[in-house]
Design an enzyme around this catalytic site. Structure first.
Site, PDB file in Angstrom:
ATOM      1  CG  PHE A  82      -3.068  15.368   1.799  1.00 26.45           C
ATOM      2  CD1 PHE A  82      -3.951  14.356   2.129  1.00 26.45           C
ATOM      3  CD2 PHE A  82      -2.847  15.660   0.459  1.00 26.45           C
ATOM      4  CE1 PHE A  82      -4.614  13.652   1.139  1.00 26.45           C
ATOM      5  CE2 PHE A  82      -3.504  14.952  -0.536  1.00 26.45           C
ATOM      6  CZ  PHE A  82      -4.394  13.950  -0.198  1.00 26.45           C
ATOM      7  CD  GLU A 113      -2.820   1.411   0.446  1.00 24.33           C
ATOM      8  OE1 GLU A 113      -2.433   1.554  -0.731  1.00 24.33           O
ATOM      9  OE2 GLU A 113      -4.012   1.535   0.790  1.00 24.33           O
ATOM     10  CG  ASP A 114      -1.027   4.842  -1.239  1.00 26.49           C
ATOM     11  OD1 ASP A 114      -1.594   4.242  -0.301  1.00 26.49           O
ATOM     12  OD2 ASP A 114      -1.637   5.612  -2.002  1.00 26.49           O
ATOM     13  NE  ARG A 159      -3.693   8.119  -8.801  1.00 24.61           N
ATOM     14  CZ  ARG A 159      -4.156   7.724  -7.615  1.00 24.61           C
ATOM     15  NH1 ARG A 159      -3.313   7.367  -6.669  1.00 24.61           N
ATOM     16  NH2 ARG A 159      -5.440   7.683  -7.376  1.00 24.61           N
ATOM     17  CG  ASP A 191      -4.375   8.673   7.174  1.00 26.22           C
ATOM     18  OD1 ASP A 191      -3.873   9.061   8.238  1.00 26.22           O
ATOM     19  OD2 ASP A 191      -5.184   9.367   6.528  1.00 26.22           O
TER      20      ASP A 191
HETATM   21  P1  5GP Z   1      -6.668   4.809   5.569  1.00 21.54           P
HETATM   22  O1  5GP Z   1      -7.786   3.863   5.214  1.00 21.54           O
HETATM   23  O2  5GP Z   1      -5.485   4.140   6.217  1.00 21.54           O
HETATM   24  O3  5GP Z   1      -7.139   5.999   6.354  1.00 21.54           O
HETATM   25  O4  5GP Z   1      -6.181   5.486   4.257  1.00 21.54           O
HETATM   26  C1  5GP Z   1      -5.799   4.784   3.219  1.00 21.54           C
HETATM   27  C2  5GP Z   1      -5.766   5.588   1.943  1.00 21.54           C
HETATM   28  O5  5GP Z   1      -6.007   6.997   2.123  1.00 21.54           O
HETATM   29  C3  5GP Z   1      -4.395   5.502   1.377  1.00 21.54           C
HETATM   30  O6  5GP Z   1      -4.239   4.324   0.661  1.00 21.54           O
HETATM   31  C4  5GP Z   1      -4.367   6.727   0.503  1.00 21.54           C
HETATM   32  O7  5GP Z   1      -4.986   6.410  -0.721  1.00 21.54           O
HETATM   33  C5  5GP Z   1      -5.206   7.734   1.236  1.00 21.54           C
HETATM   34  N1  5GP Z   1      -4.338   8.652   2.017  1.00 21.54           N
HETATM   35  C6  5GP Z   1      -4.127   8.679   3.349  1.00 21.54           C
HETATM   36  N2  5GP Z   1      -3.248   9.650   3.685  1.00 21.54           N
HETATM   37  C7  5GP Z   1      -2.880  10.236   2.526  1.00 21.54           C
HETATM   38  C8  5GP Z   1      -1.975  11.301   2.196  1.00 21.54           C
HETATM   39  O8  5GP Z   1      -1.286  11.922   3.033  1.00 21.54           O
HETATM   40  N3  5GP Z   1      -1.859  11.600   0.872  1.00 21.54           N
HETATM   41  C9  5GP Z   1      -2.564  10.950  -0.098  1.00 21.54           C
HETATM   42  N4  5GP Z   1      -2.371  11.360  -1.346  1.00 21.54           N
HETATM   43  N5  5GP Z   1      -3.421   9.951   0.167  1.00 21.54           N
HETATM   44  C10 5GP Z   1      -3.570   9.596   1.474  1.00 21.54           C
HETATM   45 MG    MG Z   2      -4.232   3.913  -1.234  1.00 21.20          MG
END
Ligand code: 5GP
Ligand code: MG
Length: 188
Positions: free
Chosen positions: A159, A104-105, A172, A108
């Site tokens: 972010f 995963e990228d 991206r 969060d």
């Molecule tokens: P989570 O479900 O852990 O809250 O978030 C997962 C997804 O939210 C990540 O895979 C990503 O796509 C998006 N995301 C969370 N934080 C960031 C951020 O700082 N920048 C970007 N571009 N996407 C984020």
């Molecule tokens: Mg993602």
């Protein structure tokens, strides 16, 4: 947010191309060490779309064989947080008995990966499921959410965009990771 150049509205670079390359190499060495010991090639399961750049660098950095497949998950974020994540694309590779490494990228709140690992993937009876996130943002993690087994870097509540990470599908294609000057959440 429209832009006319790649770097428009990027307030600062958080990780340069060279730093990302070193990060990927370090994560690859950790993964090799663990999966060599298991003796079976892992299936790298990339979470579309954000993981594609990291995954393509990671698979080339790995000095062990691996298979690659993808899932897509619709997540709801911020004020649109109206429901649970939903699967949009399922893997084609039979995962039964395989060692699955979800790539995963960014991790969060952990909602997306907790859903994948605890609700979606168990039906496939994989031999193991581990998580690899390029970036780990633990400050927003929900209580009880999954943790990364491998992470390139832990970052504060910012972010970030680039290297696969988007803001409304833009940025991206940046080769580095930057902090946006005007992002709606986690603004600097
Ligand atoms: P989570 O479900 O852990 O809250 O978030 C997962 C997804 O939210 C990540 O895979 C990503 O796509 C998006 N995301 C969370 N934080 C960031 C951020 O700082 N920048 C970007 N571009 N996407 C984020
Ligand atoms: Mg993602």
């Amino acid at each position: 947010m429209r832009r006319t150049t790649k770097s428009q509205q990027v307030a600062r670079v958080l990780f340069s191309e060279a730093q990302l390359s070193a990060m990927v190499g370090r994560v690859a060495r950790e993964i090799e060490r663990d999966y060599r010991a298991l003796g079976e090639p892992p299936v790298l399961l990339g979470v579309l779309n954000g993981s594609v750049v990291f995954l393509s660098d990671l698979m080339r950095a790995l000095e062990i064989p691996c298979d690659v497949d993808f899932v897509a998950v619709q997540s709801y974020r911020g004020e649109r947080s109206t429901g649970a994540p939903q699967l949009r694309l399922s893997p084609k590779t039979p995962l039964a008995g395989r060692h699955v490494l979800v790539v995963e990228d960014i991790l969060d709140t952990g909602v997306t990966l907790s859903y994948l690992c605890r609700e979606y993937l168990p039906q496939f009876d994989a031999a193991s499921v581990k998580l690899c996130a390029l970036l780990d943002k633990p400050s927003r993690r929900l209580p009880g959410a999954v943790c990364a087994d491998y992470a390139g870097a832990v970052i504060p509540d910012l972010f970030v965009v680039g290297y696969g990470l988007d803001y409304d599908e833009a940025y991206r294609d940046l080769p580095y990771i930057g902090v946006l000057s005007g992002a709606p959440e986690h603004k600097e």
